[in-house]
Design a protein around this motif. Structure first.
Motif, PDB file in Angstrom:
ATOM      1  N   ALA A  58     -55.402  29.322 -36.553  1.00  0.00           N
ATOM      2  CA  ALA A  58     -56.493  30.367 -36.282  1.00  0.00           C
ATOM      3  C   ALA A  58     -56.750  30.003 -34.741  1.00  0.00           C
ATOM      4  O   ALA A  58     -57.090  30.814 -34.024  1.00  0.00           O
ATOM      5  CB  ALA A  58     -57.660  29.963 -36.945  1.00  0.00           C
ATOM      6  N   GLN A  59     -56.520  28.770 -34.252  1.00  0.00           N
ATOM      7  CA  GLN A  59     -56.677  28.514 -32.840  1.00  0.00           C
ATOM      8  C   GLN A  59     -55.413  29.127 -31.990  1.00  0.00           C
ATOM      9  O   GLN A  59     -55.683  29.710 -31.060  1.00  0.00           O
ATOM     10  CB  GLN A  59     -56.597  26.849 -32.549  1.00  0.00           C
ATOM     11  N   ILE A  60     -54.207  28.967 -32.652  1.00  0.00           N
ATOM     12  CA  ILE A  60     -53.109  29.500 -31.981  1.00  0.00           C
ATOM     13  C   ILE A  60     -53.518  31.270 -31.847  1.00  0.00           C
ATOM     14  O   ILE A  60     -53.266  31.820 -31.011  1.00  0.00           O
ATOM     15  CB  ILE A  60     -51.770  29.505 -32.802  1.00  0.00           C
ATOM     16  N   ALA A  61     -54.115  31.830 -33.019  1.00  0.00           N
ATOM     17  CA  ALA A  61     -54.204  33.232 -33.200  1.00  0.00           C
ATOM     18  C   ALA A  61     -55.153  33.519 -32.021  1.00  0.00           C
ATOM     19  O   ALA A  61     -55.132  34.836 -31.456  1.00  0.00           O
ATOM     20  CB  ALA A  61     -54.638  33.735 -34.529  1.00  0.00           C
ATOM     21  N   TYR A  62     -56.234  32.677 -32.020  1.00  0.00           N
ATOM     22  CA  TYR A  62     -57.173  33.092 -30.979  1.00  0.00           C
ATOM     23  C   TYR A  62     -56.593  33.098 -29.356  1.00  0.00           C
ATOM     24  O   TYR A  62     -57.119  34.061 -28.675  1.00  0.00           O
ATOM     25  CB  TYR A  62     -58.380  32.075 -31.047  1.00  0.00           C
ATOM     26  N   GLN A  63     -55.651  32.332 -29.296  1.00  0.00           N
ATOM     27  CA  GLN A  63     -55.087  32.223 -27.950  1.00  0.00           C
ATOM     28  C   GLN A  63     -54.107  33.562 -27.687  1.00  0.00           C
ATOM     29  O   GLN A  63     -54.061  34.442 -26.931  1.00  0.00           O
ATOM     30  CB  GLN A  63     -54.174  31.088 -27.681  1.00  0.00           C
ATOM     31  N   ALA A  64     -53.507  33.798 -28.927  1.00  0.00           N
ATOM     32  CA  ALA A  64     -52.536  35.130 -28.746  1.00  0.00           C
ATOM     33  C   ALA A  64     -53.144  36.252 -28.418  1.00  0.00           C
ATOM     34  O   ALA A  64     -52.817  37.248 -27.879  1.00  0.00           O
ATOM     35  CB  ALA A  64     -51.780  35.075 -30.149  1.00  0.00           C
ATOM     36  N   ILE A  65     -54.533  36.418 -29.137  1.00  0.00           N
ATOM     37  CA  ILE A  65     -55.170  37.726 -28.955  1.00  0.00           C
ATOM     38  C   ILE A  65     -56.066  37.975 -27.557  1.00  0.00           C
ATOM     39  O   ILE A  65     -56.685  39.206 -27.190  1.00  0.00           O
ATOM     40  CB  ILE A  65     -56.207  37.917 -30.078  1.00  0.00           C
ATOM     41  N   GLN A  66     -55.944  36.997 -26.929  1.00  0.00           N
ATOM     42  CA  GLN A  66     -56.488  37.105 -25.411  1.00  0.00           C
ATOM     43  C   GLN A  66     -55.949  38.028 -24.601  1.00  0.00           C
ATOM     44  O   GLN A  66     -56.577  38.755 -23.810  1.00  0.00           O
ATOM     45  CB  GLN A  66     -56.677  35.780 -24.721  1.00  0.00           C
ATOM     46  N   SER A  67     -54.750  38.244 -24.744  1.00  0.00           N
ATOM     47  CA  SER A  67     -54.260  39.201 -23.938  1.00  0.00           C
ATOM     48  C   SER A  67     -54.414  40.688 -24.252  1.00  0.00           C
ATOM     49  O   SER A  67     -53.975  41.498 -23.678  1.00  0.00           O
ATOM     50  CB  SER A  67     -52.407  39.049 -24.054  1.00  0.00           C
ATOM     51  N   PHE A  68     -55.211  40.834 -25.257  1.00  0.00           N
ATOM     52  CA  PHE A  68     -55.552  42.112 -25.676  1.00  0.00           C
ATOM     53  C   PHE A  68     -57.033  42.702 -25.368  1.00  0.00           C
ATOM     54  O   PHE A  68     -57.503  43.595 -25.913  1.00  0.00           O
ATOM     55  CB  PHE A  68     -55.566  42.112 -27.351  1.00  0.00           C
ATOM     56  N   SER A  69     -57.481  41.800 -24.439  1.00  0.00           N
ATOM     57  CA  SER A  69     -58.841  42.117 -23.896  1.00  0.00           C
ATOM     58  C   SER A  69     -58.756  43.603 -23.030  1.00  0.00           C
ATOM     59  O   SER A  69     -57.731  43.969 -22.632  1.00  0.00           O
ATOM     60  CB  SER A  69     -59.493  41.190 -22.775  1.00  0.00           C
ATOM     61  N   TRP A  70     -59.745  44.248 -23.053  1.00  0.00           N
ATOM     62  CA  TRP A  70     -59.812  45.655 -22.525  1.00  0.00           C
ATOM     63  C   TRP A  70     -59.578  45.661 -20.966  1.00  0.00           C
ATOM     64  O   TRP A  70     -58.556  46.579 -20.329  1.00  0.00           O
ATOM     65  CB  TRP A  70     -61.023  46.212 -22.678  1.00  0.00           C
ATOM     66  N   GLU A  71     -59.819  44.436 -20.406  1.00  0.00           N
ATOM     67  CA  GLU A  71     -59.360  44.279 -18.928  1.00  0.00           C
ATOM     68  C   GLU A  71     -57.953  44.294 -18.751  1.00  0.00           C
ATOM     69  O   GLU A  71     -57.553  45.115 -18.003  1.00  0.00           O
ATOM     70  CB  GLU A  71     -60.075  42.973 -18.230  1.00  0.00           C
ATOM     71  N   ILE A  72     -57.122  43.363 -19.428  1.00  0.00           N
ATOM     72  CA  ILE A  72     -55.800  43.381 -19.398  1.00  0.00           C
ATOM     73  C   ILE A  72     -55.242  44.498 -19.717  1.00  0.00           C
ATOM     74  O   ILE A  72     -54.207  45.083 -19.191  1.00  0.00           O
ATOM     75  CB  ILE A  72     -55.298  42.135 -20.240  1.00  0.00           C
ATOM     76  N   VAL A  73     -55.556  45.166 -20.930  1.00  0.00           N
ATOM     77  CA  VAL A  73     -55.008  46.407 -21.460  1.00  0.00           C
ATOM     78  C   VAL A  73     -55.259  47.419 -20.362  1.00  0.00           C
ATOM     79  O   VAL A  73     -53.958  48.230 -20.112  1.00  0.00           O
ATOM     80  CB  VAL A  73     -55.511  46.920 -22.909  1.00  0.00           C
ATOM     81  N   SER A  74     -56.318  47.654 -19.976  1.00  0.00           N
ATOM     82  CA  SER A  74     -56.469  48.709 -19.031  1.00  0.00           C
ATOM     83  C   SER A  74     -55.749  48.596 -17.762  1.00  0.00           C
ATOM     84  O   SER A  74     -55.168  49.846 -17.095  1.00  0.00           O
ATOM     85  CB  SER A  74     -57.910  48.830 -18.553  1.00  0.00           C
ATOM     86  N   LYS A  75     -55.357  47.319 -17.324  1.00  0.00           N
ATOM     87  CA  LYS A  75     -54.662  47.420 -16.005  1.00  0.00           C
ATOM     88  C   LYS A  75     -53.082  47.404 -16.274  1.00  0.00           C
ATOM     89  O   LYS A  75     -52.474  48.199 -15.547  1.00  0.00           O
ATOM     90  CB  LYS A  75     -54.798  45.681 -15.650  1.00  0.00           C
TER      91      LYS A  75
END
Length: 201
Positions: A176-193
């Motif tokens: 679950a901790q690994i998954a939480y780190q993996a999902i950080q790259s899906f933030s709207w800030e990163i995705v929009s850029k």
């Protein structure tokens, strides 16, 4: 990437959908414990390819095996002819904040879809952002390092996986901790850029 040549689609760039981390975030006490009643959850969809039938069947198998489990189904929308089992409940979030609360109320999310494996999948993504362990048939961004991958159309595989998780809750916590780190790259800030960068090219 599975959509680069999917049916009539043709593409060479890919930008995933984003996550609003002000709504999808872990509960304050994110420690896991397999003691007491284990809360399983899924998103209700009546289309057969969403696989909700297999989550419910797996839940029934676990109950019959003596496990203390409860199943929460967001929004209902059960497939025709499929009735609610004992110890299961329909939860209807009114907005995205309440949807985040739904995820945070779970011990394990089950996402048992049967088609378009490898595609981005909001229940998987949102549960990971909320720090919830995920069982899925293989939707982005789940892999063997951050989730539990099961066969499609296979309720026994789901039930067996839950029993394995309950026997090794330290691994559950770690994944679950690994998954939480993996999902950080899906933030709207990163995705929009990323999207703006593609437009700029």
């Amino acid at each position: 990437p599975i959509y680069f040549k999917y049916r009539f689609l043709r593409a060479k760039h890919f930008v995933p959908p984003g996550i609003d981390f002000s709504l999808m975030y872990p509960k304050e006490d994110s420690s896991f414990s397999p003691t007491g009643v284990i809360i399983l959850g899924c998103i209700g969809r009546n289309e057969p390819q969403k696989g909700i039938r297999y989550a419910i069947e797996a839940f029934n198998k676990l109950r019959e095996a003596g496990y203390k489990v409860k199943l929460l189904i967001a929004y209902g929308n059960l497939p025709p002819g499929l009735e609610l089992s004992p110890d299961s409940e329909i939860v209807t979030p009114k907005n995205d904040k309440e949807l985040g609360d739904f995820y945070r109320s779970l011990d394990i999310l089950i996402a048992p879809g049967t088609v378009q494996l490898g595609a981005p999948h909001y229940p998987v993504m949102e549960a990971m952002a909320c720090g919830i362990p995920v069982i899925t048939t293989g939707y982005m961004p789940a892999d063997l390092s951050n989730a539990w991958i099961v066969q499609t159309h296979d309720s026994q595989s789901i039930a067996t996986t839950v029993s394995i998780m309950l026997a090794d809750w330290q691994t559950v916590r770690n994944k679950a901790q690994i998954a939480y780190q993996a999902i950080q790259s899906f933030s709207w800030e990163i995705v929009s850029k990323k999207m703006i960068g593609i437009f700029s090219e």
